[in-house]
Design a protein around this motif. Structure first.
Motif, mmCIF file in Angstrom:
data_model
loop_
_atom_site.group_PDB
_atom_site.id
_atom_site.type_symbol
_atom_site.label_atom_id
_atom_site.label_comp_id
_atom_site.label_asym_id
_atom_site.label_seq_id
_atom_site.Cartn_x
_atom_site.Cartn_y
_atom_site.Cartn_z
ATOM 1 N N ALA A 50 0.834 -1.206 0.000
ATOM 2 C CA ALA A 50 0.000 0.000 0.000
ATOM 3 C C ALA A 50 0.868 1.256 0.000
ATOM 4 C CB ALA A 50 -0.935 0.000 1.204
ATOM 5 N N PHE A 51 1.959 1.253 0.770
ATOM 6 C CA PHE A 51 2.832 2.420 0.820
ATOM 7 C C PHE A 51 3.513 2.641 -0.523
ATOM 8 C CE2 PHE A 51 6.891 4.534 1.555
ATOM 9 C CZ PHE A 51 6.439 5.702 2.140
ATOM 10 N N THR A 52 3.969 1.573 -1.158
ATOM 11 C CA THR A 52 4.616 1.688 -2.467
ATOM 12 C C THR A 52 3.638 2.266 -3.489
ATOM 13 O OG1 THR A 52 5.999 -0.214 -1.944
ATOM 14 C CG2 THR A 52 5.839 0.404 -4.264
ATOM 15 N N THR A 53 2.418 1.750 -3.495
ATOM 16 C CA THR A 53 1.404 2.250 -4.415
ATOM 17 C C THR A 53 1.076 3.711 -4.122
ATOM 18 O OG1 THR A 53 0.479 0.038 -4.583
ATOM 19 C CG2 THR A 53 -0.936 1.857 -5.275
ATOM 20 N N LEU A 54 0.951 4.046 -2.854
ATOM 21 C CA LEU A 54 0.657 5.421 -2.456
ATOM 22 C C LEU A 54 1.789 6.361 -2.859
ATOM 23 C CD1 LEU A 54 -1.259 7.352 -0.940
ATOM 24 C CD2 LEU A 54 -0.005 6.794 1.137
ATOM 25 N N ALA A 55 3.025 5.965 -2.630
ATOM 26 C CA ALA A 55 4.172 6.809 -2.982
ATOM 27 C C ALA A 55 4.247 7.023 -4.491
ATOM 28 C CB ALA A 55 5.464 6.184 -2.469
ATOM 29 N N LEU A 56 4.070 5.958 -5.255
ATOM 30 C CA LEU A 56 4.102 6.075 -6.715
ATOM 31 C C LEU A 56 2.962 6.959 -7.211
ATOM 32 C CD1 LEU A 56 5.409 5.204 -9.385
ATOM 33 C CD2 LEU A 56 3.861 3.238 -9.384
ATOM 34 N N GLY A 57 1.764 6.746 -6.674
ATOM 35 C CA GLY A 57 0.605 7.565 -7.053
ATOM 36 C C GLY A 57 0.798 9.027 -6.702
ATOM 37 N N THR A 58 1.435 9.300 -5.574
ATOM 38 C CA THR A 58 1.695 10.672 -5.153
ATOM 39 C C THR A 58 2.663 11.366 -6.112
ATOM 40 O OG1 THR A 58 1.300 10.106 -2.837
ATOM 41 C CG2 THR A 58 2.562 12.117 -3.264
ATOM 42 N N VAL A 59 3.727 10.684 -6.479
ATOM 43 C CA VAL A 59 4.720 11.271 -7.385
ATOM 44 C C VAL A 59 4.104 11.541 -8.757
ATOM 45 C CG1 VAL A 59 6.884 10.807 -8.635
ATOM 46 C CG2 VAL A 59 6.723 10.318 -6.197
ATOM 47 N N ILE A 60 3.370 10.573 -9.285
ATOM 48 C CA ILE A 60 2.741 10.742 -10.598
ATOM 49 C C ILE A 60 1.692 11.856 -10.551
ATOM 50 C CG2 ILE A 60 1.251 9.632 -12.315
ATOM 51 C CD1 ILE A 60 2.774 7.004 -11.664
ATOM 52 N N SER A 61 0.879 11.871 -9.506
ATOM 53 C CA SER A 61 -0.146 12.912 -9.360
ATOM 54 C C SER A 61 0.477 14.292 -9.241
ATOM 55 C CB SER A 61 -1.006 12.645 -8.121
ATOM 56 O OG SER A 61 -1.709 11.451 -8.265
ATOM 57 N N PHE A 62 1.570 14.389 -8.489
ATOM 58 C CA PHE A 62 2.249 15.665 -8.318
ATOM 59 C C PHE A 62 2.741 16.194 -9.663
ATOM 60 C CE2 PHE A 62 6.102 18.179 -7.442
ATOM 61 C CZ PHE A 62 5.553 19.168 -6.643
ATOM 62 N N PHE A 63 3.357 15.332 -10.454
ATOM 63 C CA PHE A 63 3.869 15.732 -11.765
ATOM 64 C C PHE A 63 2.745 16.241 -12.664
ATOM 65 C CE2 PHE A 63 4.581 14.532 -16.213
ATOM 66 C CZ PHE A 63 5.651 15.372 -16.509
ATOM 67 N N PHE A 64 1.667 15.474 -12.759
ATOM 68 C CA PHE A 64 0.576 15.873 -13.640
ATOM 69 C C PHE A 64 -0.203 17.067 -13.085
ATOM 70 C CE2 PHE A 64 1.394 11.765 -15.602
ATOM 71 C CZ PHE A 64 1.394 12.143 -16.931
ATOM 72 N N ALA A 65 -0.233 17.225 -11.771
ATOM 73 C CA ALA A 65 -0.871 18.407 -11.188
ATOM 74 C C ALA A 65 -0.093 19.669 -11.559
ATOM 75 C CB ALA A 65 -0.969 18.268 -9.672
ATOM 76 N N LEU A 66 1.223 19.601 -11.472
ATOM 77 C CA LEU A 66 2.038 20.759 -11.868
ATOM 78 C C LEU A 66 1.829 21.098 -13.337
ATOM 79 C CD1 LEU A 66 5.469 20.184 -10.079
ATOM 80 C CD2 LEU A 66 3.697 21.859 -9.519
ATOM 81 N N LEU A 67 1.796 20.088 -14.172
ATOM 82 C CA LEU A 67 1.566 20.298 -15.598
ATOM 83 C C LEU A 67 0.187 20.917 -15.831
ATOM 84 C CD1 LEU A 67 2.583 19.838 -18.517
ATOM 85 C CD2 LEU A 67 1.476 17.600 -18.421
ATOM 86 N N GLY A 68 -0.829 20.380 -15.165
ATOM 87 C CA GLY A 68 -2.192 20.903 -15.306
ATOM 88 C C GLY A 68 -2.324 22.337 -14.815
ATOM 89 N N ILE A 69 -1.685 22.645 -13.694
ATOM 90 C CA ILE A 69 -1.734 24.005 -13.149
ATOM 91 C C ILE A 69 -1.080 24.979 -14.118
ATOM 92 C CG2 ILE A 69 -0.799 25.510 -11.332
ATOM 93 C CD1 ILE A 69 -1.185 23.062 -9.428
#
Length: 181
Positions: A146-165
């Motif tokens: 769960a932590f690995t999935t959460l960490a990976l999801g956080t990094v990917i979400s952060f990248f795409f959030a910056l791009l979207g913003i």
């Protein structure tokens, strides 16, 4: 304490103040929203209504002078009002970023500042949602996976959030918010 004049300190304080209304309201109505406000008709209506409101607020704001031209122009009272608007996004179907842009335009911010500050407001709100949601986590989870999935999801979400913003702010500044509406 005495450092409110520094732009970065002022930004952090404004983000904290803007988070207070949505944090308070969100905690108070969490269960109502989760269980009683998931009607597809309500979501469709609010999506359409607030899309039209986004276009209308942007159109009206073009007719009056922008009084907030940088993030450092945002007062504590304005940040709090921006947070009150953001609390409306707790209603399913209301875009959090859309209502923050509406707030910014209604409060006299430029398109760029409306998009930028509205996007920055998502950081403490997202952190608050994650903290509140930890109580709902299934304790039988395999925490390593769960932590690995959460960490990976956080990094990917952060990248795409910056791009979207970045896209939202640049495009919204040039074209306006009609395409988003």
């Amino acid at each position: 304490r005495g450092r409110y004049r520094d732009d970065n300190a002022r930004l952090v304080l404004n983000l904290i103040v803007a988070t207070l209304p949505v944090g308070f309201v969100g905690i108070m109505v969490k269960d109502i929203i989760a269980h009683q406000m998931r009607d597809a008709l309500l979501i469709a209506f609010t999506s359409i209504w607030f899309g039209v409101l986004l276009w209308y607020a942007d159109m009206l704001a073009r007719r009056s002078p922008d009084t907030i031209k940088s993030v450092s122009d945002i007062s504590l009272g304005t940040a709090f009002m921006w947070g009150v608007y953001q609390a409306v996004a707790l209603i399913p179907g209301v875009s959090r970023s859309g209502i923050c842009v509406i707030a910014g335009r209604a409060l006299g911010a430029t398109r760029e500042i409306s998009g930028r500050f509205g996007s920055l407001m998502s950081i403490p709100v997202t952190a608050l949602v994650v903290l509140v949601s930890f109580g709902d986590v299934d304790t039988s989870l395999n925490w390593h996976n769960a932590f690995t999935t959460l960490a990976l999801g956080t990094v990917i979400s952060f990248f795409f959030a910056l791009l979207g913003i970045d896209l939202l702010v640049r495009w919204g500044s040039r074209v306006g918010y009609l395409p988003f509406a």
